[in-house]
Design a protein around this motif. Structure first.
Motif, short mmCIF file in Angstrom:
data_model
loop_
_atom_site.label_atom_id
_atom_site.label_comp_id
_atom_site.label_asym_id
_atom_site.label_seq_id
_atom_site.Cartn_x
_atom_site.Cartn_y
_atom_site.Cartn_z
N ILE A 60 0.83 -1.21 0.00
CA ILE A 60 0.00 0.00 0.00
C ILE A 60 0.86 1.25 0.00
O ILE A 60 0.66 2.18 -0.80
CB ILE A 60 -0.95 -0.01 1.21
N LEU A 61 1.84 1.31 0.89
CA LEU A 61 2.70 2.50 0.98
C LEU A 61 3.53 2.68 -0.29
O LEU A 61 3.75 3.81 -0.75
CB LEU A 61 3.60 2.39 2.21
N THR A 62 4.00 1.58 -0.86
CA THR A 62 4.77 1.67 -2.11
C THR A 62 3.91 2.19 -3.24
O THR A 62 4.37 3.01 -4.07
CB THR A 62 5.35 0.30 -2.48
N THR A 63 2.66 1.75 -3.29
CA THR A 63 1.77 2.22 -4.35
C THR A 63 1.51 3.71 -4.22
O THR A 63 1.49 4.44 -5.23
CB THR A 63 0.44 1.45 -4.31
N PHE A 64 1.32 4.20 -3.00
CA PHE A 64 1.17 5.65 -2.80
C PHE A 64 2.41 6.39 -3.27
O PHE A 64 2.32 7.47 -3.87
CB PHE A 64 0.91 5.96 -1.32
N LEU A 65 3.59 5.81 -3.01
CA LEU A 65 4.84 6.43 -3.44
C LEU A 65 4.90 6.53 -4.96
O LEU A 65 5.32 7.56 -5.51
CB LEU A 65 6.02 5.61 -2.91
N VAL A 66 4.47 5.50 -5.66
CA VAL A 66 4.50 5.50 -7.13
C VAL A 66 3.46 6.45 -7.70
O VAL A 66 3.68 7.11 -8.72
CB VAL A 66 4.29 4.06 -7.66
N VAL A 67 2.30 6.54 -7.02
CA VAL A 67 1.22 7.40 -7.52
C VAL A 67 1.58 8.88 -7.40
O VAL A 67 1.17 9.70 -8.23
CB VAL A 67 -0.09 7.11 -6.75
N TRP A 68 2.36 9.22 -6.41
CA TRP A 68 2.65 10.62 -6.13
C TRP A 68 3.18 11.38 -7.35
O TRP A 68 2.59 12.39 -7.77
CB TRP A 68 3.62 10.72 -4.95
N PRO A 69 4.30 10.95 -7.99
CA PRO A 69 4.77 11.71 -9.16
C PRO A 69 3.79 11.69 -10.32
O PRO A 69 3.70 12.67 -11.08
CB PRO A 69 6.08 11.00 -9.52
N ILE A 70 3.04 10.61 -10.46
CA ILE A 70 2.04 10.55 -11.53
C ILE A 70 0.96 11.60 -11.30
O ILE A 70 0.53 12.30 -12.22
CB ILE A 70 1.43 9.14 -11.62
N ALA A 71 0.52 11.72 -10.03
CA ALA A 71 -0.53 12.69 -9.70
C ALA A 71 -0.03 14.13 -9.85
O ALA A 71 -0.83 15.04 -10.11
CB ALA A 71 -1.01 12.46 -8.27
N GLU A 72 1.27 14.35 -9.69
CA GLU A 72 1.82 15.68 -9.88
C GLU A 72 1.87 16.06 -11.37
O GLU A 72 1.77 17.24 -11.72
CB GLU A 72 3.22 15.77 -9.28
N LEU A 73 2.03 15.05 -12.21
CA LEU A 73 2.16 15.31 -13.65
C LEU A 73 0.83 15.34 -14.38
O LEU A 73 0.68 16.03 -15.38
CB LEU A 73 3.07 14.24 -14.28
N THR A 74 -0.14 14.57 -13.89
CA THR A 74 -1.43 14.49 -14.57
C THR A 74 -2.53 14.32 -13.54
O THR A 74 -2.27 14.08 -12.36
CB THR A 74 -1.45 13.31 -15.57
N GLN A 75 -3.78 14.46 -13.99
CA GLN A 75 -4.92 14.37 -13.07
C GLN A 75 -5.16 12.92 -12.67
O GLN A 75 -5.38 12.05 -13.50
CB GLN A 75 -6.16 14.93 -13.77
N VAL A 76 -5.11 12.64 -11.37
CA VAL A 76 -5.42 11.32 -10.83
C VAL A 76 -6.54 11.48 -9.81
O VAL A 76 -6.44 12.29 -8.88
CB VAL A 76 -4.19 10.67 -10.17
N SER A 77 -7.61 10.74 -9.97
CA SER A 77 -8.80 10.91 -9.15
C SER A 77 -8.56 10.56 -7.68
O SER A 77 -7.79 9.65 -7.35
CB SER A 77 -9.94 10.05 -9.70
N VAL A 78 -9.27 11.27 -6.80
CA VAL A 78 -9.21 10.98 -5.36
C VAL A 78 -9.72 9.57 -5.05
O VAL A 78 -9.39 9.01 -4.00
CB VAL A 78 -10.03 12.01 -4.56
N VAL A 79 -10.51 9.01 -5.96
CA VAL A 79 -11.02 7.65 -5.74
C VAL A 79 -9.89 6.64 -5.66
O VAL A 79 -10.00 5.60 -5.02
CB VAL A 79 -12.03 7.27 -6.85
N VAL A 80 -8.76 6.96 -6.31
CA VAL A 80 -7.63 6.05 -6.35
C VAL A 80 -7.12 5.73 -4.95
O VAL A 80 -6.63 4.62 -4.69
CB VAL A 80 -6.50 6.63 -7.23
N GLN A 81 -7.23 6.67 -4.01
CA GLN A 81 -6.74 6.40 -2.66
C GLN A 81 -7.53 5.27 -2.00
O GLN A 81 -6.99 4.49 -1.21
CB GLN A 81 -6.79 7.67 -1.81
N PHE A 82 -8.83 5.16 -2.31
CA PHE A 82 -9.61 4.05 -1.79
C PHE A 82 -9.24 2.75 -2.48
O PHE A 82 -9.21 1.69 -1.85
CB PHE A 82 -11.11 4.34 -1.96
#
Length: 735
Positions: free
Chosen positions: A219-241
């Motif tokens: 879970i924590l690794t996935t959040f780490l990978v999502v972070w730069p992607i979310a900074e570069l493009t729109q990633v929905s808040v639903v992804v955290q669930f």
């Protein structure tokens, strides 16, 4: 797989250190990652989205994230009407004070416009609209605006009568002044606690902590990978669930499968490292293919022309990918080092044949395959049929809250004949046109209560003007089409936005293309599973069963929520009348991947047992015995997580979470424990059929099994590594 596992074990220190660094970095990045997620739900090229963006940019309120205006309501005493001397001035002062308390708002009511659309036929009830800037909090767009309006309303009255604040967002909060959105951290902790209890029962030792630790790392690794992607493009808040809840279940499932197989190999007498290698050769392969299957279910969302759904698809790809990486790299290191010591520290009695309890059930299914298959099909069909009547749109306002000031105000609106539809007016922007002529055209449409185009500066800026159209009925797509047709002939550029027009556009954009999503998922899944199982029939059954079971879950949503047969009893929620537009789609994506997860586990073991013994019936019984405990434990963990999520405020979240919980329960009991084994047993040797022409296309070995003999099955569940774990009884029937 053996070579890879031996390489991992040969570099245990390096692997452990790398994951330690990633784990720490992931823990530190969670807050930044969630802050980078976007709450935008744009529909590029759709009129409602263009209208919402223009209004928010030009006027600073309304927009994509606002479900509708805040609506102050007052009901005068018997014998008093809005037309009595001084009453209108009181309304203007009171409603004006409330609007002033909400910075950046725009407002309209009877006192400011003189339009009777804001007044009931008997003149006793009146309301207004306050459009507000959305807060940055993803699941609480009304945020401070609602709190400020409530506080201001508490100090105001008209004719001695209190003013109550309602609206879609106010109703979603219900009786609470806090955010209606669930906490990801709380839900993950609740799910983790439930998982720990289940795992403790399954393992009976400190080994129960290992799958939970693997899930935390994933879970924590996935959040780490999502972070730069979310900074570069729109990633929905639903992804955290997705990351938290689906990641929790998937990562634990993968660890469960490997650890259970490792235990079998240890009981069979293998040395600890060789036990790890052998477990990864079988369970590790299943985990890899399962991860791909889960990813397919969510990645297919990228086909849809909706950015936030596409971002969920991208996020969905990361969850099983990271979970698989953790399972095939870090988990072998744990098992080969501290695994044996953890497993020796037990607190319940354990046996080497823990799956033996599934053997009688497997024999029962095999012996009555036609009856049990028919029963399972009948149950699924009974649930599937109502799905044909499912309707997507906005939930009825009455279903959003059962009590509280917002519900009391709504009851005043509906009781006076005004109706709940005024909570979701169409928000029209007229650019370089005639707003007064547009108002007249819209107001004449059947099904429209009225329309207003205030001439104040907060409703007209530059060459643009805003109009509110108040429908008579809630969530009517046909009404939206009629209003659009009526104003289409007016001069200038006219865009119609608002919650209901947005839902109509979403339905057209998403469900108009949904069939292509399903087809892509089915084709890719079929090809993948055909390679895994070296069979054409098994993957066909897998995709068909999954579609049927998801259809049954949709039917449950229609029965339980849309029609209200049960929602009032369990949740005190009235029939929603429609399912929120995103819910059926998200339920499909979530459940398809999770269901295929268990499908791969069970059928992979059945394939392995068949290859060892050559008997389909014995493969069914052995497959259930080897995986029954795993599927039950994994399903229970996910079920408890979704039940906890369903207990949070907000009707839409309740609908979504309860559907997932029901789907997991249905899949584990009816589909995996009854339907799947019954049909595998029924089709016998044809399950393993892979003709040479198909094998060449899929680049696998052909499989043309010889006719097999049917008979009663006797199964002594010895360790998988033992010379003979299955003992047949005399054959009584020949196929």
């Amino acid at each position: 797989m053996k070579s890879f596992t031996r390489w991992v074990l040969g570099h245990r220190l390096i692997v452990a250190l790398v994951w330690l660094v990633v784990f720490v970095a992931g823990f530190a990045s969670v807050q930044s990652s969630t802050n980078a997620l976007s709450a935008e739900f744009n529909l590029p090229g759709r009129e409602s989205s263009d209208a919402a963006n223009l209004i928010e940019q030009r006027y600073g309120n309304g927009g994509q994230r606002v479900s509708g205006p805040l609506v102050p309501v007052v009901q005068l005493r018997e014998g008093t009407t809005i037309d009595d001397p001084g009453v209108r001035n009181e309304v203007e002062a009171a409603f004006g004070a409330i609007a002033t308390a909400v910075p950046g708002s725009r407002t309209a009511n009877f006192a400011t416009t003189g339009d009777r659309v804001f007044v009931s036929d008997d003149g006793r009830t009146t309301y207004g609209v306050i459009w507000f800037p959305a807060s940055p909090i993803a699941f609480d767009p009304a945020g401070d605006a609602l709190k400020a309006a409530k506080a201001a309303a508490a100090d105001q009255s008209v004719g001695g009568q209190p003013i109550r604040i309602t609206g879609i967002d106010a109703l979603a909060v219900g009786t609470s002044d806090e955010s209606a959105g669930p906490s990801v951290l709380v839900e993950t902790l609740v799910g983790g606690l439930g998982a720990l209890i289940v795992l403790a029962f399954v393992f009976g030792s400190l080994m129960a902590l290992v799958p939970l630790f693997m899930a935390a790392v994933a879970i924590l690794t996935t959040f780490l990978v999502v972070w730069p992607i979310a900074e570069l493009t729109q990633v929905s808040v639903v992804v955290q669930f997705l990351i938290s809840l689906i990641g929790l279940g998937v990562a634990i499932d993968y660890s469960l499968l490997i650890v259970m197989r490792w235990r079998e190999e240890r009981v069979a007498g293998r040395e600890k490292n060789e036990a790890v290698v052998e477990a990864m050769e079988h369970a590790g392969r299943a985990v890899i293919f399962s991860g791909v299957a889960v990813a397919i279910g969510l990645l297919a969302l990228v086909i849809l022309p909706v950015p936030f759904l596409r971002s969920i698809g991208y996020g969905g790809l990361l969850i099983p990918t990271v979970s698989v990486l953790v399972a095939i790299t870090l988990l072998p290191v744990i098992l080969s080092t501290i695994g044996p010591r953890l497993d020796r520290i037990g607190f319940t009695r354990r046996t080497s044949n823990a799956g033996q309890g599934w053997v009688p059930w497997g024999r029962f299914i095999v012996g009555r395959r036609l009856v049990m298959g028919a029963v399972a099909v009948a149950i699924l069909a009974a649930l599937f049929i109502p799905a044909l009547d499912f309707s997507t749109g906005t939930s009825r306002a009455e279903a959003l809250a059962a009590a509280g000031p917002a519900r009391e105000a709504l009851d005043q609106l509906t009781g006076s004949g005004i109706g709940a539809a005024v909570l979701t007016p169409y928000d029209i922007v007229v650019e370089k046109g005639d707003p007064d002529a547009t108002v007249k055209a819209a107001a004449q449409v059947d099904g429209v209560r009225g329309a207003v185009a205030p001439s104040t500066k907060d409703w007209r800026i530059g060459d643009t003007a805003l109009i509110n159209v108040f429908p008579e009925k809630e969530d009517s797509a046909s009404n939206v089409a009629a209003v659009r047709a009526a104003v289409d002939t007016q001069p200038g550029r006219i865009l119609i936005g608002g919650l209901v027009p947005g839902n109509a556009d979403f339905n057209d954009a998403v469900y108009g293309n949904f069939i292509w999503v399903i087809l892509v998922i089915l084709v890719i899944t079929f090809v993948l599973l055909a390679r895994v199982f070296r069979s054409l029939l098994l993957p066909l059954k897998a995709v068909v069963f999954n579609i049927i079971s998801i259809g049954a879950v949709w039917g449950f949503m229609v029965i339980f929520w849309q029609k209200g047969h049960g929602s009032g009893l369990l949740f005190n929620v009235e029939p929603t009348g429609a399912l929120q537009v995103w819910i059926p789609l998200m339920v499909f994506a979530f459940l398809y991947g999770l269901s295929m997860d268990y499908e791969v586990f069970i059928l992979s073991r059945m394939r392995e047992e068949y290859d060892r013994d050559g008997s389909t019936d014995r493969a069914v019984v052995a497959g259930l015995a080897r995986t029954g405990r795993l599927v039950t434990a994994g399903s229970l963990i996910l079920f408890l997580s979704f039940v906890a999520l369903a207990a949070t405020p907000g009707t839409d979240i309740k609908v979504f979470a309860s559907a997932l919980a029901f789907g997991i329960l249905l899949d584990a009991t009816i589909v995996r424990s009854m339907l799947l084994p019954a049909f595998v047993s029924l089709f016998g040797r044809w399950n393993w059929w892979m003709p040479p022409w198909a094998a060449r296309i899929l680049r696998v070995e052909p499989s043309l099994p010889a006719p097999e003999k049917r008979g009663a099955v006797s199964l002594d569940l010895e360790p998988a590594g033992s010379p003979r774990a299955i003992t047949p009884r005399p054959v009584t029937e020949t196929e």
